[in-house]
Design a protein around this motif. Structure first.
Motif, PDB file in Angstrom:
ATOM      1  N   ALA A  14       0.811  -1.230   0.000  1.00 20.76           N
ATOM      2  CA  ALA A  14       0.000   0.000   0.000  1.00 20.76           C
ATOM      3  C   ALA A  14       0.844   1.280   0.000  1.00 20.76           C
ATOM      4  O   ALA A  14       0.311   2.358   0.203  1.00 20.76           O
ATOM      5  CB  ALA A  14      -0.955  -0.005   1.189  1.00 20.76           C
ATOM      6  N   SER A  15       2.135   1.151  -0.234  1.00 25.00           N
ATOM      7  CA  SER A  15       2.969   2.361  -0.229  1.00 25.00           C
ATOM      8  C   SER A  15       2.723   3.221  -1.455  1.00 25.00           C
ATOM      9  O   SER A  15       2.996   4.426  -1.452  1.00 25.00           O
ATOM     10  CB  SER A  15       4.450   1.984  -0.151  1.00 25.00           C
ATOM     11  N   ARG A  16       2.218   2.611  -2.517  1.00 27.88           N
ATOM     12  CA  ARG A  16       2.026   3.324  -3.795  1.00 27.88           C
ATOM     13  C   ARG A  16       0.767   2.819  -4.475  1.00 27.88           C
ATOM     14  O   ARG A  16       0.217   1.787  -4.090  1.00 27.88           O
ATOM     15  CB  ARG A  16       3.209   3.039  -4.745  1.00 27.88           C
ATOM     16  N   GLY A  17       0.369   3.533  -5.543  1.00 29.29           N
ATOM     17  CA  GLY A  17      -0.600   3.023  -6.505  1.00 29.29           C
ATOM     18  C   GLY A  17      -1.948   2.603  -5.936  1.00 29.29           C
ATOM     19  O   GLY A  17      -2.537   3.285  -5.085  1.00 29.29           O
ATOM     20  N   ILE A  18      -2.435   1.469  -6.416  1.00 28.55           N
ATOM     21  CA  ILE A  18      -3.780   0.995  -6.064  1.00 28.55           C
ATOM     22  C   ILE A  18      -3.887   0.730  -4.558  1.00 28.55           C
ATOM     23  O   ILE A  18      -4.874   1.105  -3.911  1.00 28.55           O
ATOM     24  CB  ILE A  18      -4.112  -0.278  -6.877  1.00 28.55           C
ATOM     25  N   GLY A  19      -2.869   0.097  -3.987  1.00 24.80           N
ATOM     26  CA  GLY A  19      -2.900  -0.224  -2.552  1.00 24.80           C
ATOM     27  C   GLY A  19      -3.038   1.036  -1.710  1.00 24.80           C
ATOM     28  O   GLY A  19      -3.805   1.071  -0.740  1.00 24.80           O
ATOM     29  N   TYR A  37       4.488  -2.840   2.902  1.00 26.33           N
ATOM     30  CA  TYR A  37       5.254  -2.336   1.764  1.00 26.33           C
ATOM     31  C   TYR A  37       6.517  -3.166   1.700  1.00 26.33           C
ATOM     32  O   TYR A  37       6.833  -3.913   2.644  1.00 26.33           O
ATOM     33  CB  TYR A  37       5.564  -0.842   1.925  1.00 26.33           C
ATOM     34  N   ASN A  38       7.223  -3.041   0.607  1.00 30.50           N
ATOM     35  CA  ASN A  38       8.432  -3.845   0.435  1.00 30.50           C
ATOM     36  C   ASN A  38       9.682  -3.020   0.683  1.00 30.50           C
ATOM     37  O   ASN A  38      10.521  -3.377   1.508  1.00 30.50           O
ATOM     38  CB  ASN A  38       8.449  -4.445  -0.975  1.00 30.50           C
ATOM     39  N   ALA A  39       9.786  -1.879  -0.017  1.00 26.77           N
ATOM     40  CA  ALA A  39      11.016  -1.079   0.059  1.00 26.77           C
ATOM     41  C   ALA A  39      10.770   0.404   0.321  1.00 26.77           C
ATOM     42  O   ALA A  39      11.673   1.099   0.783  1.00 26.77           O
ATOM     43  CB  ALA A  39      11.796  -1.238  -1.250  1.00 26.77           C
ATOM     44  N   SER A  40       9.572   0.903   0.036  1.00 25.35           N
ATOM     45  CA  SER A  40       9.314   2.354   0.072  1.00 25.35           C
ATOM     46  C   SER A  40       9.058   2.859   1.495  1.00 25.35           C
ATOM     47  O   SER A  40       7.919   3.196   1.867  1.00 25.35           O
ATOM     48  CB  SER A  40       8.116   2.693  -0.809  1.00 25.35           C
ATOM     49  N   VAL A  41      10.128   2.962   2.278  1.00 25.87           N
ATOM     50  CA  VAL A  41       9.989   3.332   3.691  1.00 25.87           C
ATOM     51  C   VAL A  41       9.397   4.737   3.854  1.00 25.87           C
ATOM     52  O   VAL A  41       8.457   4.938   4.638  1.00 25.87           O
ATOM     53  CB  VAL A  41      11.373   3.264   4.401  1.00 25.87           C
ATOM     54  N   ASN A  90      -5.225  -8.730  -0.703  1.00 24.46           N
ATOM     55  CA  ASN A  90      -3.965  -9.185  -1.297  1.00 24.46           C
ATOM     56  C   ASN A  90      -3.734  -8.372  -2.564  1.00 24.46           C
ATOM     57  O   ASN A  90      -4.229  -8.727  -3.639  1.00 24.46           O
ATOM     58  CB  ASN A  90      -4.053 -10.681  -1.618  1.00 24.46           C
ATOM     59  N   ASN A  91      -2.994  -7.282  -2.402  1.00 19.48           N
ATOM     60  CA  ASN A  91      -2.821  -6.338  -3.515  1.00 19.48           C
ATOM     61  C   ASN A  91      -1.398  -6.304  -4.081  1.00 19.48           C
ATOM     62  O   ASN A  91      -1.203  -5.964  -5.243  1.00 19.48           O
ATOM     63  CB  ASN A  91      -3.221  -4.933  -3.028  1.00 19.48           C
ATOM     64  N   ALA A  92      -0.401  -6.661  -3.264  1.00 16.59           N
ATOM     65  CA  ALA A  92       1.002  -6.513  -3.698  1.00 16.59           C
ATOM     66  C   ALA A  92       1.231  -7.243  -5.014  1.00 16.59           C
ATOM     67  O   ALA A  92       0.765  -8.365  -5.213  1.00 16.59           O
ATOM     68  CB  ALA A  92       1.942  -7.066  -2.635  1.00 16.59           C
ATOM     69  N   ASN A 155       4.145 -14.603 -17.616  1.00 20.27           N
ATOM     70  CA  ASN A 155       4.354 -14.813 -16.170  1.00 20.27           C
ATOM     71  C   ASN A 155       3.275 -14.097 -15.355  1.00 20.27           C
ATOM     72  O   ASN A 155       2.662 -14.673 -14.450  1.00 20.27           O
ATOM     73  CB  ASN A 155       5.770 -14.369 -15.755  1.00 20.27           C
ATOM     74  N   TYR A 156       3.021 -12.851 -15.707  1.00 24.24           N
ATOM     75  CA  TYR A 156       2.031 -12.039 -14.998  1.00 24.24           C
ATOM     76  C   TYR A 156       0.624 -12.622 -15.181  1.00 24.24           C
ATOM     77  O   TYR A 156      -0.137 -12.762 -14.221  1.00 24.24           O
ATOM     78  CB  TYR A 156       2.115 -10.603 -15.536  1.00 24.24           C
ATOM     79  N   ALA A 157       0.286 -12.971 -16.432  1.00 25.64           N
ATOM     80  CA  ALA A 157      -1.043 -13.536 -16.713  1.00 25.64           C
ATOM     81  C   ALA A 157      -1.252 -14.839 -15.951  1.00 25.64           C
ATOM     82  O   ALA A 157      -2.335 -15.085 -15.395  1.00 25.64           O
ATOM     83  CB  ALA A 157      -1.208 -13.763 -18.211  1.00 25.64           C
ATOM     84  N   SER A 159       0.158 -15.703 -13.130  1.00 24.59           N
ATOM     85  CA  SER A 159      -0.012 -15.398 -11.702  1.00 24.59           C
ATOM     86  C   SER A 159      -1.423 -14.888 -11.429  1.00 24.59           C
ATOM     87  O   SER A 159      -2.056 -15.277 -10.429  1.00 24.59           O
ATOM     88  CB  SER A 159       1.032 -14.383 -11.227  1.00 24.59           C
ATOM     89  N   LYS A 160      -1.942 -14.052 -12.328  1.00 26.33           N
ATOM     90  CA  LYS A 160      -3.257 -13.438 -12.088  1.00 26.33           C
ATOM     91  C   LYS A 160      -4.401 -14.423 -12.365  1.00 26.33           C
ATOM     92  O   LYS A 160      -5.454 -14.351 -11.731  1.00 26.33           O
ATOM     93  CB  LYS A 160      -3.405 -12.171 -12.946  1.00 26.33           C
ATOM     94  N   ALA A 161      -4.194 -15.345 -13.310  1.00 32.13           N
ATOM     95  CA  ALA A 161      -5.195 -16.396 -13.550  1.00 32.13           C
ATOM     96  C   ALA A 161      -5.183 -17.372 -12.373  1.00 32.13           C
ATOM     97  O   ALA A 161      -6.233 -17.857 -11.941  1.00 32.13           O
ATOM     98  CB  ALA A 161      -4.895 -17.121 -14.855  1.00 32.13           C
ATOM     99  N   PHE A 188      -6.927  -1.094 -17.069  1.00 33.37           N
ATOM    100  CA  PHE A 188      -5.733  -0.255 -17.190  1.00 33.37           C
ATOM    101  C   PHE A 188      -5.844   0.874 -16.158  1.00 33.37           C
ATOM    102  O   PHE A 188      -6.622   1.809 -16.317  1.00 33.37           O
ATOM    103  CB  PHE A 188      -5.657   0.308 -18.606  1.00 33.37           C
ATOM    104  N   ILE A 189      -5.072   0.748 -15.087  1.00 31.52           N
ATOM    105  CA  ILE A 189      -5.149   1.730 -13.992  1.00 31.52           C
ATOM    106  C   ILE A 189      -3.862   2.547 -13.993  1.00 31.52           C
ATOM    107  O   ILE A 189      -2.761   1.976 -14.064  1.00 31.52           O
ATOM    108  CB  ILE A 189      -5.335   1.018 -12.627  1.00 31.52           C
ATOM    109  N   GLU A 190      -4.004   3.858 -13.911  1.00 24.85           N
ATOM    110  CA  GLU A 190      -2.817   4.712 -14.074  1.00 24.85           C
ATOM    111  C   GLU A 190      -2.037   4.836 -12.760  1.00 24.85           C
ATOM    112  O   GLU A 190      -2.407   5.592 -11.871  1.00 24.85           O
ATOM    113  CB  GLU A 190      -3.244   6.057 -14.668  1.00 24.85           C
ATOM    114  N   THR A 191      -0.975   4.022 -12.654  1.00 24.73           N
ATOM    115  CA  THR A 191      -0.079   4.006 -11.485  1.00 24.73           C
ATOM    116  C   THR A 191       1.354   3.905 -11.997  1.00 24.73           C
ATOM    117  O   THR A 191       1.574   3.871 -13.206  1.00 24.73           O
ATOM    118  CB  THR A 191      -0.358   2.769 -10.600  1.00 24.73           C
ATOM    119  N   GLU A 192       2.313   3.786 -11.065  1.00 18.31           N
ATOM    120  CA  GLU A 192       3.717   3.628 -11.491  1.00 18.31           C
ATOM    121  C   GLU A 192       3.900   2.378 -12.345  1.00 18.31           C
ATOM    122  O   GLU A 192       4.737   2.326 -13.236  1.00 18.31           O
ATOM    123  CB  GLU A 192       4.635   3.530 -10.269  1.00 18.31           C
TER     124      GLU A 192
END
Ligand code: NAP
Length: 248
Positions: A14-19, A37-41, A90-92, A155-157, A159-161, A188-192
Motif C-alpha cells: 500500500a505504499s504506492r498506486g492501487i494499494g 510495503y516492500n522497500a518504500s519506507v 492481497n494487492n502486492a 508470467n504475470y497472466a 499469476s493473475k489467472a 488499465f489503472i494509471e499508477t507507477e
C-alpha cells in the motif's frame, strides 16, 4: 454513513498506486488500517501520517509478501496490535514483462512468488482468526490480463489467472464459516506500474477502453469497499471486472 466502521483491514503493498488508494478510501470509510510495503519506507511513513488524520488506527509494516514465514509473523503482529483482522486485501504485485522467447526462469519465478504465492501466504495466515470470529472478507487483486491473457506477460497472466482459481477454491472451502473470498480484475489503472509503458501504448489502451480513460486507484478502492462491506454479504467466489468496459 461509514461502511467499514470498527473493522480492521490488512492491505499488502500500500505504499504506492492501487494499494495506497485502497488504504485512503478504507480509512475514510472508518476502517483501521494495517498495511505492508516492500522497500518504500518514506512513502509508507507519509501514508501512516496521512491516514491518521481520518481518526483511525494505522500501522505500516515492512514485510515481503512473497515470504511465507514473514506473512505468518505479520498476521501475528497485526492481531497483537489491532485485535482482529476483518478484511484482507492481497494487492502486492509486480511485473517483469518479456516475450516467452526472452523471459528468464528467474523472472518467471519472481512474478509467481510475489503475485500468486503471496496470496496463499497471507490468506493462510489470516484464516484461523477469521474462522474463530466466524466472519471475514478476502479480496484478491487479479487483472484483466489474468482473464484474457496478454502477449509479453505470460508470467504475470499466469499469476493473475492462478489468483482466480485460488479465490474460487477458498470461497468454497470457507463459505460455511462466513468467510467470503472475491477477486477484482482491474483493467488499465494509471499508477507507477503502468507509468513504465511507452506513451504510444498508453494512448492505444485508453482509446480501446469503452469509457475512454484509464482507471484510478480510487475506482478500484470503491469496488473493494463494496466487497469488504456487509453490502456484499451474499457475494463470494466472484471476479469483479473494474475496467471501464475493457472486457465487454
Ligand atoms: P505499483 O504502483 O507498482 O505498486 C505496487 C505495490 O506493491 C507497492 O506498494 C510495492 O511496495 C508493493 N510490493 C511489491 N512487491 C512487494 C512484496 N514482495 N511485498 C510487499 N509489497 C510489495 O502497482 P499497482 O499498479 O498499484 O498494482 C497493484 C496491484 O494491482 C498489483 O497486484 C497489480 O498486479 C494489480 N493490477 C494493476 C493494474 C494497473 O493497471 N496498474 C491492472 C491490473 C492489476 P514498494 O513501494 O515498497 O515497492
Amino acid at each position: 454513513m461509514k461502511l467499514l466502521e470498527n473493522k480492521t483491514t490488512l492491505i499488502t503493498g500500500a505504499s504506492r498506486g492501487i494499494g495506497r488508494g485502497i488504504a485512503e478510501v478504507f480509512a475514510k470509510n472508518g476502517s483501521n488500517i494495517a498495511f505492508t510495503y516492500n522497500a518504500s519506507v518514506d512513502a509508507a511513513k507519509a501514508l501512516e501520517k496521512e491516514l491518521q488524520s481520518y481518526g483511525v488506527k494505522v500501522k505500516g509494516f515492512q514485510s515481503n509478501a512473497a515470504n511465507f514465514d514473514a506473512a505468518q509473523e505479520l498476521a501475528k503482529e497485526v492481531l497483537e496490535e489491532f485485535g482482529t483482522i476483518d478484511v484482507l486485501i492481497n494487492n502486492a504485485g509486480i511485473t517483469k514483462d518479456n516475450l516467452l522467447l526472452r523471459i528468464s526462469e528467474e523472472d518467471f519465478d519472481k512474478v509467481i512468488e510475489v503475485n500468486l504465492k503471496s496470496v496463499f501466504n497471507l490468506t493462510k495466515a489470516v484464516i484461523r482468526p477469521m474462522m474463530k470470529q466466524r466472519s471475514g472478507s478476502i479480496i484478491n487483486m487479479s487483472s484483466v490480463v489474468g482473464v484474457k491473457g496478454n502477449a509479453g506477460q505470460s508470467n504475470y497472466a499466469a499469476s493473475k489467472a492462478g489468483i482466480l482459481g485460488f479465490t474460487k477454491s477458498i470461497a468454497l472451502e470457507l463459505g460455511s464459516r462466513n468467510i467470503r473470498c472475491n477477486a477484482i480484475a482491474p483493467g488499465f489503472i494509471e499508477t507507477e506500474m503502468t507509468g513504465a509503458l511507452p506513451e504510444e501504448t498508453v494512448k492505444e489502451w485508453r482509446e480501446a477502453i469503452p469509457l475512454k480513460r484509464g482507471g484510478t486507484p480510487e475506482d478500484i478502492a470503491n469496488a473493494c469497499v463494496f466487497l469488504a462491506s456487509d453490502m456484499a454479504a451474499y457475494i463470494t467466489g466472484q471476479t469483479l471486472n473494474v475496467d471501464g468496459g475493457m472486457l465487454t
